[in-house]
Design a protein around this motif. Structure first.
Motif, PDB file in Angstrom:
ATOM      1  N   GLY A 101      16.333  21.320  53.165  1.00  0.00           N
ATOM      2  CA  GLY A 101      17.164  22.120  52.282  1.00  0.00           C
ATOM      3  C   GLY A 101      18.178  21.197  51.653  1.00  0.00           C
ATOM      4  O   GLY A 101      18.711  20.303  52.321  1.00  0.00           O
ATOM      5  N   GLU A 108      17.233  26.169  47.064  1.00  0.00           N
ATOM      6  CA  GLU A 108      17.311  27.627  47.105  1.00  0.00           C
ATOM      7  C   GLU A 108      16.199  28.263  46.278  1.00  0.00           C
ATOM      8  O   GLU A 108      15.757  29.382  46.558  1.00  0.00           O
ATOM      9  N   SER A 143      15.382  22.294  61.157  1.00  0.00           N
ATOM     10  CA  SER A 143      16.472  23.163  60.730  1.00  0.00           C
ATOM     11  C   SER A 143      16.378  23.367  59.217  1.00  0.00           C
ATOM     12  O   SER A 143      16.398  22.404  58.451  1.00  0.00           O
ATOM     13  N   LEU A 144      16.266  24.625  58.799  1.00  0.00           N
ATOM     14  CA  LEU A 144      16.137  24.951  57.378  1.00  0.00           C
ATOM     15  C   LEU A 144      17.469  25.435  56.818  1.00  0.00           C
ATOM     16  O   LEU A 144      18.219  26.139  57.500  1.00  0.00           O
ATOM     17  N   ASP A 145      17.732  25.085  55.567  1.00  0.00           N
ATOM     18  CA  ASP A 145      18.916  25.617  54.894  1.00  0.00           C
ATOM     19  C   ASP A 145      18.526  26.002  53.469  1.00  0.00           C
ATOM     20  O   ASP A 145      18.666  25.220  52.537  1.00  0.00           O
ATOM     21  N   ILE A 146      17.981  27.198  53.326  1.00  0.00           N
ATOM     22  CA  ILE A 146      17.572  27.740  52.034  1.00  0.00           C
ATOM     23  C   ILE A 146      18.215  29.116  51.925  1.00  0.00           C
ATOM     24  O   ILE A 146      17.852  30.032  52.677  1.00  0.00           O
ATOM     25  N   GLU A 147      19.185  29.254  51.031  1.00  0.00           N
ATOM     26  CA  GLU A 147      20.046  30.429  51.018  1.00  0.00           C
ATOM     27  C   GLU A 147      19.853  31.252  49.747  1.00  0.00           C
ATOM     28  O   GLU A 147      20.241  30.817  48.661  1.00  0.00           O
ATOM     29  N   SER A 169       9.486  32.484  54.564  1.00  0.00           N
ATOM     30  CA  SER A 169       9.648  32.187  55.984  1.00  0.00           C
ATOM     31  C   SER A 169       8.363  32.445  56.748  1.00  0.00           C
ATOM     32  O   SER A 169       7.961  31.642  57.611  1.00  0.00           O
ATOM     33  N   PRO A 187      16.376  28.767  60.566  1.00  0.00           N
ATOM     34  CA  PRO A 187      17.211  28.613  59.385  1.00  0.00           C
ATOM     35  C   PRO A 187      18.694  28.842  59.679  1.00  0.00           C
ATOM     36  O   PRO A 187      19.063  29.458  60.687  1.00  0.00           O
ATOM     37  N   ILE A 189      21.682  31.089  58.528  1.00  0.00           N
ATOM     38  CA  ILE A 189      21.818  32.377  57.855  1.00  0.00           C
ATOM     39  C   ILE A 189      23.281  32.815  57.890  1.00  0.00           C
ATOM     40  O   ILE A 189      24.011  32.493  58.829  1.00  0.00           O
ATOM     41  N   TYR A 215      11.556  33.391  63.248  1.00  0.00           N
ATOM     42  CA  TYR A 215      11.852  32.021  63.650  1.00  0.00           C
ATOM     43  C   TYR A 215      12.134  31.908  65.150  1.00  0.00           C
ATOM     44  O   TYR A 215      12.342  32.898  65.844  1.00  0.00           O
ATOM     45  N   VAL A 218      18.161  30.761  65.115  1.00  0.00           N
ATOM     46  CA  VAL A 218      18.912  30.743  63.861  1.00  0.00           C
ATOM     47  C   VAL A 218      20.242  30.063  64.107  1.00  0.00           C
ATOM     48  O   VAL A 218      20.785  30.102  65.223  1.00  0.00           O
TER      49      VAL A 218
END
Length: 310
Positions: A101, A108, A143-147, A169, A187, A189, A215, A218
């Motif tokens: 991410g 995003e 670790s995902l960071d897509i917001e 996801s 992720p 969140i 997942y 989180v």
């Protein structure tokens, strides 16, 4: 390792740290973004400094960025740099997760159907890396960071975007489980997902429950500067922690150290001792909840600046 066994091991560590009187309750993780991660990959001194800092601050897990930056993608073109860094961090007793991410890449957008292949390619590079690496060189998780709320369309198409996030996801989890089912992935969140009812695959439930079901874990962006009260860290994490206990998956509570115009969002306007006091209070309040997986600090560069380490 199964998700439940991984949770049990993680919670044992958390219990040991909290109840042994450690001044830094945990376990703790930290996000390390593009520039700092690439510096660690390419500069021995930067890696040495970072590892020493993490150890000093009792941080046990580093989310190290593992995608393209400034026209390069080192995990694809120079995976040896990741092998060296991950092996070195493991030798220092740290866990390392691949952080996927990027503000630089505007990931995003990856939740949108027309960008789904980019999201899957991003993940596949990490899976390919782990498959080719020696055991001590492999990432311990993803670790995902897509917001979704970063997208301009959020104001008018919130529910559609949340559905797109869940579809993405679902695709990513299936992709990961096909080759590495024991590799934890989760992720970041926002804490307010529990207040949004979303219908997905015929079930209407709070958004956080859909995400937590999909997942392994989180990281809750629980960005407040105090533990107690209706607008505090503990209150905002309660629904996610309660649901985590029901499904046997951990929630990591994230806190912010970057400056923010809204003071309560970050510890930046306070001192390190203030943050440690509030994290200790949070840990005491949630220690009896089996879903508590520790804390994550956002983020390495900001944390160092805040502490005056740079």
């Amino acid at each position: 390792m199964t998700a439940r066994r991984w949770l049990a091991a993680l919670l044992l560590t958390a219990s040991t740290l909290v109840h042994a009187g450690d001044t830094r309750p945990g376990p703790r993780a930290i996000w390390i973004w593009e520039g700092e991660s690439y510096a660690m990959l390419e500069d021995d001194a930067a890696a040495r400094t970072a590892i020493a800092f993490l150890k000093d601050k009792a941080i046990g897990t580093a989310y190290v960025y593992a995608d393209a930056y400034e026209g390069r993608n080192l995990i694809a073109t120079q995976p040896g740099r990741y092998r060296t860094l991950v092996r070195r961090m493991h030798a220092a007793g740290l866990k390392v997760q691949a952080l996927l991410g990027s503000g630089y890449l505007h990931t995003e957008r990856y939740l949108l159907p027309e960008h789904r292949r980019a999201a899957q390619a991003m993940l596949q590079r990490v899976l390919d890396y782990n498959a080719a690496a020696a055991p001590d060189e492999r990432f311990d998780g993803i670790s995902l960071d897509i917001e979704p709320h970063i997208l301009d369309a959020w104001a008018t198409s919130k529910m559609e975007l949340l559905g797109d996030f869940l579809d993405m996801s679902d695709a990513l989890v299936r992709q990961k489980n096909a080759v590495a089912p024991g590799l934890p992935m989760g992720p970041a969140i926002p804490f307010w997902y529990d207040g949004i009812q979303v219908e997905w695959k015929g079930r209407r439930r709070p958004m956080n429950e859909h995400v937590q079901d999909l997942y392994d874990t989180v990281a809750l962006m629980d960005y407040r500067d105090h533990a107690e009260g209706g607008d505090g860290i503990v209150s905002h994490a309660r629904d996610e922690l309660d649901y985590a206990a029901r499904i046997g998956k951990p929630v990591v509570i994230g806190v912010e150290t970057m400056p923010n115009a809204i003071r309560k969002v970050s510890f930046h306007h306070l001192r390190e001792g203030d943050m440690e006091r509030e994290l200790a209070e949070t840990a005491r309040a949630v220690a009896g909840l089996p879903g508590f997986g520790g804390f994550a600090i956002h983020h390495y560069a900001a944390y160092r600046r805040w502490l005056g380490a740079d």
